[in-house]
Scaffold this motif. Sequence first.
Motif, mmCIF file in Angstrom:
data_model
loop_
_atom_site.group_PDB
_atom_site.id
_atom_site.type_symbol
_atom_site.label_atom_id
_atom_site.label_comp_id
_atom_site.label_asym_id
_atom_site.label_seq_id
_atom_site.Cartn_x
_atom_site.Cartn_y
_atom_site.Cartn_z
ATOM 1 N N GLN A 104 113.731 8.139 25.206
ATOM 2 C CA GLN A 104 114.319 7.142 26.109
ATOM 3 C C GLN A 104 115.196 7.768 27.184
ATOM 4 O O GLN A 104 115.161 7.369 28.354
ATOM 5 C CB GLN A 104 115.135 6.150 25.266
ATOM 6 C CG GLN A 104 115.629 4.926 26.017
ATOM 7 C CD GLN A 104 116.346 3.963 25.070
ATOM 8 O OE1 GLN A 104 117.216 4.381 24.324
ATOM 9 N NE2 GLN A 104 115.959 2.703 25.095
ATOM 10 N N ASN A 108 114.844 7.400 31.270
ATOM 11 C CA ASN A 108 115.950 6.921 32.100
ATOM 12 C C ASN A 108 116.308 7.918 33.189
ATOM 13 O O ASN A 108 116.616 7.535 34.327
ATOM 14 C CB ASN A 108 117.182 6.645 31.224
ATOM 15 C CG ASN A 108 117.039 5.377 30.400
ATOM 16 O OD1 ASN A 108 116.378 4.427 30.821
ATOM 17 N ND2 ASN A 108 117.640 5.351 29.217
ATOM 18 N N GLU A 138 108.755 8.617 20.503
ATOM 19 C CA GLU A 138 109.449 7.340 20.350
ATOM 20 C C GLU A 138 108.864 6.314 21.324
ATOM 21 O O GLU A 138 109.476 5.953 22.332
ATOM 22 C CB GLU A 138 110.945 7.539 20.605
ATOM 23 C CG GLU A 138 111.583 8.564 19.679
ATOM 24 C CD GLU A 138 112.977 8.981 20.139
ATOM 25 O OE1 GLU A 138 113.472 8.433 21.144
ATOM 26 O OE2 GLU A 138 113.564 9.865 19.505
ATOM 27 N N PHE A 140 108.113 2.975 21.289
ATOM 28 C CA PHE A 140 108.726 1.679 21.557
ATOM 29 C C PHE A 140 110.016 1.833 22.348
ATOM 30 O O PHE A 140 110.285 1.059 23.280
ATOM 31 C CB PHE A 140 108.990 0.941 20.242
ATOM 32 C CG PHE A 140 109.520 -0.457 20.425
ATOM 33 C CD1 PHE A 140 108.768 -1.421 21.078
ATOM 34 C CD2 PHE A 140 110.775 -0.808 19.963
ATOM 35 C CE1 PHE A 140 109.252 -2.715 21.258
ATOM 36 C CE2 PHE A 140 111.266 -2.092 20.128
ATOM 37 C CZ PHE A 140 110.505 -3.039 20.781
ATOM 38 N N ASP A 141 110.834 2.830 22.012
ATOM 39 C CA ASP A 141 112.062 3.066 22.764
ATOM 40 C C ASP A 141 111.755 3.404 24.222
ATOM 41 O O ASP A 141 112.443 2.942 25.138
ATOM 42 C CB ASP A 141 112.867 4.208 22.129
ATOM 43 C CG ASP A 141 113.575 3.776 20.859
ATOM 44 O OD1 ASP A 141 113.603 2.561 20.587
ATOM 45 O OD2 ASP A 141 114.090 4.650 20.135
ATOM 46 N N LYS A 143 109.075 2.513 25.858
ATOM 47 C CA LYS A 143 108.587 1.272 26.480
ATOM 48 C C LYS A 143 109.762 0.432 26.964
ATOM 49 O O LYS A 143 109.759 -0.076 28.097
ATOM 50 C CB LYS A 143 107.753 0.490 25.463
ATOM 51 C CG LYS A 143 107.334 -0.907 25.900
ATOM 52 C CD LYS A 143 106.131 -0.880 26.810
ATOM 53 C CE LYS A 143 105.587 -2.279 27.047
ATOM 54 N NZ LYS A 143 104.387 -2.286 27.892
ATOM 55 N N ASN A 144 110.773 0.299 26.146
ATOM 56 C CA ASN A 144 111.962 -0.473 26.526
ATOM 57 C C ASN A 144 112.716 0.162 27.689
ATOM 58 O O ASN A 144 113.388 -0.532 28.460
ATOM 59 C CB ASN A 144 112.894 -0.637 25.325
ATOM 60 C CG ASN A 144 112.326 -1.573 24.279
ATOM 61 O OD1 ASN A 144 111.474 -2.416 24.586
ATOM 62 N ND2 ASN A 144 112.777 -1.440 23.036
ATOM 63 N N ALA A 145 112.607 1.477 27.814
ATOM 64 C CA ALA A 145 113.289 2.177 28.900
ATOM 65 C C ALA A 145 112.499 2.137 30.206
ATOM 66 O O ALA A 145 113.025 2.498 31.266
ATOM 67 C CB ALA A 145 113.553 3.627 28.501
ATOM 68 N N GLY A 146 111.228 1.716 30.137
ATOM 69 C CA GLY A 146 110.441 1.584 31.357
ATOM 70 C C GLY A 146 109.162 2.391 31.407
ATOM 71 O O GLY A 146 108.483 2.420 32.441
ATOM 72 N N PHE A 173 103.492 -3.953 20.789
ATOM 73 C CA PHE A 173 104.226 -4.231 22.031
ATOM 74 C C PHE A 173 103.313 -4.120 23.253
ATOM 75 O O PHE A 173 103.762 -3.859 24.357
ATOM 76 C CB PHE A 173 105.433 -3.299 22.169
ATOM 77 C CG PHE A 173 105.134 -1.835 21.955
ATOM 78 C CD1 PHE A 173 104.742 -1.031 23.015
ATOM 79 C CD2 PHE A 173 105.246 -1.266 20.697
ATOM 80 C CE1 PHE A 173 104.473 0.312 22.839
ATOM 81 C CE2 PHE A 173 104.981 0.086 20.500
ATOM 82 C CZ PHE A 173 104.590 0.876 21.574
#
Length: 417
Positions: A104, A108, A138, A140-141, A143-146, A173
């Motif tokens: 992640q 970022n 990681e 899923f992490d 994915k959440n970060a973009g 996801f």
Amino acid sequence: MNVILKAARIIDPENKFHNQVADIKISNGIIEEIGSNIGSAEGFKEITVPNLHVSKGWFDTSVSLGEPGFEDRETIANGLQTAARSGFTGIALQPNTFPVLDNQSQINFVKQKAAGFATSLYPIGALTKNSDGTDLAELFDMKNAGAIAFGDYGKSLDNANLLKVSLQYAQDFNGLIIAFSQDNTIKGKGMVHEGIASTQLGLKGIPSLAEELIIARNLFILEYTGGKLHIPTLSSAKSVELIAAAKAKGLQVTCSVAVHNLVLNDTAIEGFDTRYKVLPPLRSEEDRKALLAGVLDNTIDCITADHNPIDIEHKKMEFDFAKYGTIGLESAFSALQTVLPTPVIVAKLTSGKAIFGLGKNNIAEGQQADITLFDPEGESVFTLENIHSKSKNSAFLGMKTTGKVIGIYNQGKLVLS
């Protein structure tokens, strides 16, 4: 920036203005008006260019920039400026950096470095930790970060079970898995396409079978697991057939082809010029024609420059030891113009956004302006002056090309080439 594009021919088959010449007024990044003879307005810059054509902004699904870790090859800042001047309003950034984009914080980092540019950067997260093919990263992490997809650039998964697990896991996801396809045991020490040219030059060859076996394996796994799989940079005729058969079965598989595999064949290596050392390799003329046919019948979903800057120390050396890769953003459009019709090129340079779940950008009043400006006519020779990248390893130097990019408008910014 507020602009008025004067007398622009709109190339967009889904648009009611398709193939019509119109003025486009853009205010604060939004298309305010499309019509004939839009008058001058205070605070608006008029762009008047002979034979101006516009389309939805182009998106490249495979771009390497180096930063972090390989800034001597390319930086994010210069890479995004190069992409903008090459007509691309968005790029998918490959994770082949140092450290690899496998968590992640790394996602970022590159997103923060890309903020504020006209060209949007969408990171691809590594599929495995450090892209070493051992353990899943990681996902899923990231994915959440973009992160918009997951794959190990230029590396094929030897562990078939790892691909199976990743396809199953990513469905939770709606993630997209990218699977570069090459049987490393069959490739061995091969460097170029196994064929007449490699035999004459005494270079070890990479048979098409190395790609086709892994594509077939990966498609069997996809049929078993479900999920979404993207197979990048096809290079052989049989690979196109395998994808067509998988799509006929209803599998959620997409694929791309690199510009250089559509324009060049393996005879380019006859001078031992390492600019033509790419992976997958330039293949036979029969393969090249099959790839073009796959583009035209929509078996192949999108075209990528597969832009991969390599510093001179790792490129200008003996063929055996040189790294794989060519830059391609600057030459993509004009090189493609020598082998494909303009509407097909535009379609294949804009289709990637839907594949990677980024939605559509329409040229319509009230929509955010995400537009590429170009001229499809006129011949020129691609030279070092046309290269904006820090690295100069272009396979198209000295080639006669057709058309030119004029610029882009995106993120409220106008960039002219």
